[in-house]
Design an enzyme around this catalytic site. Sequence first.
Site, PDB file in Angstrom:
ATOM      1  N   VAL A  14       0.837  -1.209   0.000  1.00 16.53           N
ATOM      2  CA  VAL A  14       0.000   0.000   0.000  1.00 16.53           C
ATOM      3  C   VAL A  14       0.873   1.261   0.000  1.00 16.53           C
ATOM      4  O   VAL A  14       0.579   2.231  -0.707  1.00 16.53           O
ATOM      5  CB  VAL A  14      -0.989  -0.002   1.190  1.00 16.53           C
ATOM      6  N   ARG A  49      15.083  -2.423  -3.141  1.00 15.72           N
ATOM      7  CA  ARG A  49      14.131  -3.119  -4.006  1.00 15.72           C
ATOM      8  C   ARG A  49      13.532  -2.164  -5.049  1.00 15.72           C
ATOM      9  O   ARG A  49      13.205  -1.015  -4.745  1.00 15.72           O
ATOM     10  CB  ARG A  49      13.011  -3.698  -3.125  1.00 15.72           C
ATOM     11  N   LYS A 105      -5.484  -0.675  11.226  1.00 16.90           N
ATOM     12  CA  LYS A 105      -6.669  -0.984  12.059  1.00 16.90           C
ATOM     13  C   LYS A 105      -6.308  -1.778  13.301  1.00 16.90           C
ATOM     14  O   LYS A 105      -6.932  -1.616  14.352  1.00 16.90           O
ATOM     15  CB  LYS A 105      -7.746  -1.709  11.243  1.00 16.90           C
ATOM     16  N   GLU A 129      -9.023   6.827   7.338  1.00 19.46           N
ATOM     17  CA  GLU A 129     -10.061   6.286   6.445  1.00 19.46           C
ATOM     18  C   GLU A 129      -9.715   4.892   5.921  1.00 19.46           C
ATOM     19  O   GLU A 129     -10.566   4.005   5.843  1.00 19.46           O
ATOM     20  CB  GLU A 129     -10.259   7.240   5.246  1.00 19.46           C
ATOM     21  N   VAL A 132     -10.465   0.986   7.522  1.00 16.77           N
ATOM     22  CA  VAL A 132     -11.682   0.163   7.418  1.00 16.77           C
ATOM     23  C   VAL A 132     -12.241   0.233   6.007  1.00 16.77           C
ATOM     24  O   VAL A 132     -12.512   1.320   5.494  1.00 16.77           O
ATOM     25  CB  VAL A 132     -12.786   0.651   8.392  1.00 16.77           C
ATOM     26  N   GLY A 134     -11.029  -0.324   3.008  1.00 12.95           N
ATOM     27  CA  GLY A 134     -10.224   0.142   1.860  1.00 12.95           C
ATOM     28  C   GLY A 134     -10.725   1.464   1.326  1.00 12.95           C
ATOM     29  O   GLY A 134     -10.731   2.477   2.028  1.00 12.95           O
ATOM     30  N   GLU A 190      -3.672 -10.516   5.307  1.00 14.96           N
ATOM     31  CA  GLU A 190      -2.732  -9.943   6.268  1.00 14.96           C
ATOM     32  C   GLU A 190      -1.463 -10.788   6.270  1.00 14.96           C
ATOM     33  O   GLU A 190      -1.476 -11.947   5.835  1.00 14.96           O
ATOM     34  CB  GLU A 190      -3.338  -9.969   7.674  1.00 14.96           C
ATOM     35  N   LYS A 205     -11.792  -3.738  12.651  1.00 15.40           N
ATOM     36  CA  LYS A 205     -12.520  -2.703  11.895  1.00 15.40           C
ATOM     37  C   LYS A 205     -13.845  -2.375  12.579  1.00 15.40           C
ATOM     38  O   LYS A 205     -14.237  -1.213  12.692  1.00 15.40           O
ATOM     39  CB  LYS A 205     -12.737  -3.187  10.464  1.00 15.40           C
ATOM     40  N   GLY A 302      -6.217  -4.160  -1.123  1.00 10.34           N
ATOM     41  CA  GLY A 302      -5.473  -4.073  -2.381  1.00 10.34           C
ATOM     42  C   GLY A 302      -4.690  -2.778  -2.453  1.00 10.34           C
ATOM     43  O   GLY A 302      -5.038  -1.773  -1.824  1.00 10.34           O
TER      44      GLY A 302
HETATM   45  N1  HSE Z   1      -6.596  -8.521   5.065  1.00  9.31           N
HETATM   46  C1  HSE Z   1      -7.569  -7.515   4.822  1.00  9.31           C
HETATM   47  C2  HSE Z   1      -8.651  -8.110   3.927  1.00  9.31           C
HETATM   48  C3  HSE Z   1      -6.886  -6.350   4.168  1.00  9.31           C
HETATM   49  O1  HSE Z   1      -8.515  -9.251   3.458  1.00  9.31           O
HETATM   50  O2  HSE Z   1      -9.662  -7.455   3.717  1.00  9.31           O
HETATM   51  C4  HSE Z   1      -7.602  -5.040   4.302  1.00  9.31           C
HETATM   52  O3  HSE Z   1      -7.780  -4.632   5.587  1.00  9.31           O
END
Ligand code: HSE
Length: 438
Positions: A14, A49, A105, A129, A132, A134, A190, A205, A302
């Site tokens: 991200v 990288r 979160k 924001e 929770v 995305g 995660e 969340k 994502g």
């Molecule tokens: N691991 C989380 C999901 C990522 O699968 O929604 C976003 O919080």
Amino acid sequence: MKTINIGLLGCGTVGTGVAKILIENKGLISSRVGASLILKRVADIDIKRDRGVCFDNGVMTTDAYSVVDDPEIDIVIEMIGGDGIAKDLILKAIKNGKQAVTANKALLAVHGNTLFRAAAKKGVDLAFEASVGGCMPIIKSLRESLVGNTISSMTGILNGTCNYILSKITFDGSAFESALSEAQSKGFAEADPTLDVEGIDTAHKLAILTSLAYGMEINFHDIYIEGISNITPIDIEFAERFGYRIKLLAISKNKGDRVEARVHPAMISFDNPLSNVSGTMNAITISGDAVGDMMLYGHGAGMMPTASAVVGDTVDLVRNILSGSKGRIPLLSYQFDNIKKIPVMPVEDIFTNYYFRFSALDHPGVLSKIAGILGNNSISIKSVHQKGRKTKGSVPIVILTHLAREADVKKALSEISSLDIISDSPVLIRVEDENGED
Ligand code: HSE
């Protein structure tokens, strides 16, 4: 044009998305904001990288503290994750008077009360924001758009990984493990997928949203959490036969002096719009006294959708700096003095509908024994279904109930489990059928 300097902590998936937007859409953003946003420093443990983003010389560093201590940095974006160094860095940034943005979160669910109090005391903003849902603007909706509403409930699909796994099993007949590894390869899961699969990420969340909606301190630890690892294809098949889909739901209800906050798999009717939220998508329905029912839908995880929310937050903070209005919106939606400690109801006190699956011997009198125990515990049966007929071994017996109290259900299931006609532990899945009969 005024320049605002940004420091990014953590350049993983991200974080890289955030850098990409800030660099590639720099002209677009400044034409909308009226200021130039400069990504001045980027801290990560790996500065070699190739991330497909071109940073100027000297932008990258392995020393995150040098970023939060840099007097020229106006806004710090924390994209490290976890509740270790990330917490320390945010507190340091706040102490140094910087505005901060995070998508973390797990950190906010556990240490949010401390972090928000520190930010409010210092008079700086801490935007979150992207923590929770995305790209779904759920925090903005609760804190700003719905400010005139008493929120009565929220029901969400807030974990893309679980939703992807359940959709793959439902529609493609995939095995749990292969669906999970596909979700991981798509970059949603995660670092530790147990957080996803066992419902913990969803509960993180839900803890944040419940606090914002009802004006209470964040209380992650009292949320009832059950994940999807015990959901089997046979229950998904039964659910489909009854017109239900199984989803991992985050449920939050305002009960006045208490709140209901729980995360568990649930059957929802095909008529419920949440039943059509498939794959990695997230959605949430919110009910308010003025707005009625509303729903948000979008990519809940994502690289770029989450980065989009982070940049949205960053621009909000830039605008606050430009207009001299830091702290304009209370961080937890309510003025700090009005935030209460509202208890979360124990799950034993909730009322809902239930689906039970028993593995029982196919003998005369079996059903009456099960039904007798349910009746003695004040549980009213809505329908009974048996699959197959066996003279030896056990058959699945499925029972759907009217509204029942969880404590009664737990007691009845424990009594039924001890019958010698029952071979495996009974399966319990809650049926969240708002419009169904009681
Ligand atoms: N691991 C989380 C999901 C990522 O699968 O929604 C976003 O919080």
